[in-house]
Design a protein around this motif. Sequence first.
Motif, PDB file in Angstrom:
ATOM      1  N   ALA A 212       0.721  -1.244   0.074  1.00  0.00           N
ATOM      2  CA  ALA A 212       0.202  -0.011  -0.090  1.00  0.00           C
ATOM      3  C   ALA A 212       1.009   1.163   0.012  1.00  0.00           C
ATOM      4  CB  ALA A 212      -1.095  -0.077   1.103  1.00  0.00           C
ATOM      5  N   VAL A 213       0.402   2.256  -0.413  1.00  0.00           N
ATOM      6  CA  VAL A 213       0.952   3.652  -0.410  1.00  0.00           C
ATOM      7  C   VAL A 213       0.861   4.259   0.854  1.00  0.00           C
ATOM      8  CG1 VAL A 213       0.735   5.894  -1.438  1.00  0.00           C
ATOM      9  CG2 VAL A 213       0.470   3.728  -2.901  1.00  0.00           C
ATOM     10  N   THR A 214       2.205   4.859   1.424  1.00  0.00           N
ATOM     11  CA  THR A 214       2.130   5.653   2.452  1.00  0.00           C
ATOM     12  C   THR A 214       3.009   6.947   2.184  1.00  0.00           C
ATOM     13  OG1 THR A 214       2.722   3.684   4.165  1.00  0.00           O
ATOM     14  CG2 THR A 214       3.330   5.931   4.741  1.00  0.00           C
ATOM     15  N   ILE A 215       2.160   7.801   1.973  1.00  0.00           N
ATOM     16  CA  ILE A 215       2.357   9.315   1.293  1.00  0.00           C
ATOM     17  C   ILE A 215       3.432   9.986   2.076  1.00  0.00           C
ATOM     18  CG2 ILE A 215       1.399  11.359   0.809  1.00  0.00           C
ATOM     19  CD1 ILE A 215      -1.239  10.005   0.185  1.00  0.00           C
ATOM     20  N   LYS A 216       3.451   9.839   3.466  1.00  0.00           N
ATOM     21  CA  LYS A 216       4.541  10.623   4.306  1.00  0.00           C
ATOM     22  C   LYS A 216       5.813  10.104   4.005  1.00  0.00           C
ATOM     23  CE  LYS A 216       1.627  12.883   8.038  1.00  0.00           C
ATOM     24  NZ  LYS A 216       1.501  12.931   9.135  1.00  0.00           N
ATOM     25  N   ASN A 217       5.801   8.725   3.600  1.00  0.00           N
ATOM     26  CA  ASN A 217       7.109   7.839   3.206  1.00  0.00           C
ATOM     27  C   ASN A 217       7.716   8.556   1.966  1.00  0.00           C
ATOM     28  OD1 ASN A 217       7.136   6.627   5.933  1.00  0.00           O
ATOM     29  ND2 ASN A 217       6.503   4.928   5.218  1.00  0.00           N
ATOM     30  N   GLY A 218       6.869   9.231   1.102  1.00  0.00           N
ATOM     31  CA  GLY A 218       7.347   9.614   0.176  1.00  0.00           C
ATOM     32  C   GLY A 218       7.016   8.729  -1.159  1.00  0.00           C
TER      33      GLY A 218
ATOM     34  N   PRO B 127      -1.970   4.845   5.937  1.00  0.00           N
ATOM     35  CA  PRO B 127      -1.762   6.317   6.668  1.00  0.00           C
ATOM     36  C   PRO B 127      -1.118   6.121   7.962  1.00  0.00           C
ATOM     37  CG  PRO B 127      -4.069   5.869   6.704  1.00  0.00           C
ATOM     38  CD  PRO B 127      -3.575   4.746   5.795  1.00  0.00           C
ATOM     39  N   LEU B 128      -0.068   6.938   8.112  1.00  0.00           N
ATOM     40  CA  LEU B 128       0.590   6.852   9.523  1.00  0.00           C
ATOM     41  C   LEU B 128      -0.154   7.359  10.421  1.00  0.00           C
ATOM     42  CD1 LEU B 128       4.280   7.491   8.665  1.00  0.00           C
ATOM     43  CD2 LEU B 128       2.956   5.391   8.724  1.00  0.00           C
ATOM     44  N   ASP B 129      -1.059   8.308  10.106  1.00  0.00           N
ATOM     45  CA  ASP B 129      -1.943   9.003  11.228  1.00  0.00           C
ATOM     46  C   ASP B 129      -3.236   8.188  11.583  1.00  0.00           C
ATOM     47  OD1 ASP B 129      -3.875   8.983   9.148  1.00  0.00           O
ATOM     48  OD2 ASP B 129      -3.915  11.131   8.589  1.00  0.00           O
ATOM     49  N   ARG B 130      -3.265   6.914  11.242  1.00  0.00           N
ATOM     50  CA  ARG B 130      -4.218   5.870  11.652  1.00  0.00           C
ATOM     51  C   ARG B 130      -3.411   4.924  12.224  1.00  0.00           C
ATOM     52  NH1 ARG B 130      -9.558   6.734  10.948  1.00  0.00           N
ATOM     53  NH2 ARG B 130      -9.644   5.050  12.885  1.00  0.00           N
ATOM     54  N   GLY B 131      -2.364   4.877  12.344  1.00  0.00           N
ATOM     55  CA  GLY B 131      -1.378   3.753  13.205  1.00  0.00           C
ATOM     56  C   GLY B 131      -0.398   3.216  12.317  1.00  0.00           C
ATOM     57  N   GLY B 132      -0.757   3.249  10.942  1.00  0.00           N
ATOM     58  CA  GLY B 132       0.168   2.634  10.030  1.00  0.00           C
ATOM     59  C   GLY B 132      -0.248   1.076   9.667  1.00  0.00           C
ATOM     60  N   HIS B 133      -1.318   0.574  10.125  1.00  0.00           N
ATOM     61  CA  HIS B 133      -1.493  -0.897   9.852  1.00  0.00           C
ATOM     62  C   HIS B 133      -2.716  -1.298   9.137  1.00  0.00           C
ATOM     63  CE1 HIS B 133       1.054  -0.629  13.545  1.00  0.00           C
ATOM     64  NE2 HIS B 133       1.754  -1.724  12.970  1.00  0.00           N
TER      65      HIS B 133
ATOM     66  N   GLU C 189     -13.229  16.921   9.514  1.00  0.00           N
ATOM     67  CA  GLU C 189     -12.251  16.832  10.235  1.00  0.00           C
ATOM     68  C   GLU C 189     -11.542  15.416   9.962  1.00  0.00           C
ATOM     69  OE1 GLU C 189     -11.036  16.488  15.040  1.00  0.00           O
ATOM     70  OE2 GLU C 189     -13.219  16.788  14.208  1.00  0.00           O
ATOM     71  N   ARG C 190     -10.044  15.414   9.699  1.00  0.00           N
ATOM     72  CA  ARG C 190      -9.599  14.151   9.728  1.00  0.00           C
ATOM     73  C   ARG C 190      -9.729  13.348  10.868  1.00  0.00           C
ATOM     74  NH1 ARG C 190      -8.683  11.471   5.286  1.00  0.00           N
ATOM     75  NH2 ARG C 190      -6.889  12.616   4.435  1.00  0.00           N
ATOM     76  N   GLN C 191     -10.221  12.171  10.791  1.00  0.00           N
ATOM     77  CA  GLN C 191     -10.299  11.334  12.215  1.00  0.00           C
ATOM     78  C   GLN C 191      -9.212  10.474  12.403  1.00  0.00           C
ATOM     79  OE1 GLN C 191     -13.590  11.732  13.732  1.00  0.00           O
ATOM     80  NE2 GLN C 191     -13.576  13.164  12.181  1.00  0.00           N
ATOM     81  N   SER C 192      -8.989  10.336  13.598  1.00  0.00           N
ATOM     82  CA  SER C 192      -7.976   9.725  14.195  1.00  0.00           C
ATOM     83  C   SER C 192      -8.279   9.147  15.556  1.00  0.00           C
ATOM     84  CB  SER C 192      -6.621  10.432  14.357  1.00  0.00           C
ATOM     85  OG  SER C 192      -5.430   9.652  14.871  1.00  0.00           O
TER      86      SER C 192
END
Length: 316
Positions: free
Chosen positions: A79-85, A109-115, A307-310
């Motif tokens: 999967a794509v992790t945007i913050k990792n570039g 996404p890392l803002d939801r724990g990354g799993h 709002e971005r949910q986390s």
Amino acid sequence: MENLLKVALAQISPVWLNKVETLKKVEQSIIDASQESCELIVFGEGLVPGYPFWLALTGGAEWNKTVNKELHALYVKNAVTIKNGDLDSICKLAKKNNIAVYLGVIERPLDRGGHSIYASLVYINENGEIKSVHRKLQPTYDERLTWSPGDGNGLQVHPLKAFTVGGLNCWENWMPLPRAALYGLGENLHIAVWPGSNHNTKDITRFIARESRSFVISVSSLMATSDFPEDTPHLDTILKNAPDILANGGSCIAGPDGEWIVEPALHKSGLIIEIIDFNRVYEERQNFDPVGHYSRPDVTQLNVNRERQSTVKFNK
């Protein structure tokens, strides 16, 4: 001319469950579209690294099944992790070639724990900037066994020449309230992305165009049994119940009057290119505008939480 926009619909197959190789195909499509002087290119839902076809073919709802677990793990890793570039190369190409991009990805996404993963629609503007990441609000049926539900943060629109462009993933396009949210933001070029097949695009594309008096671009991917890489885990199990064609395309464009500009294209791999004229939007809004002169906000209104949910919020 500011009112004319040259668009490319990239109807291609992924290198299934392979993020790196699929991104290479995306890059080549952007280069090809740029050579044709296109100003916007759109890719299908979850193209990077592909749609979870195994769920419907291997007993996806069976509890604690090894096939599902192992394929899911591979899916998450690709999967794509945007913050990792992961999309940096796409952004650079967009900027270099002055072309905007709508790209369907499976996002980790890392803002939801990354799993956990989400079916996300990413908009990259012609300056190579990621301006929105829309996580699919409600995965459809068996998709819920691998994708997580998103939030309203990505319900956004963007300026592109004379147009205001926004987009939704697959069956979200059947949800009237998310559509209304984009209309209320001034959308007049609607992007609908799909995993593939004209049974999805042939009705809703024209319906949204007629409802909104906007241009609608639907883009689907392709997938045949021959597209599965030979090193796919449990490939024999997947192919045992798979039809020869899993996604036949169906990418198309409807005008603001709801009529076809490009009818659904089947089994066609590559770019579908068309020029659309913004003036047609004003012509059709003369008699109907769903959030303007033909609306009654004193009677019905829509409230949207963007709002971005986390799960966790940290106080600084």
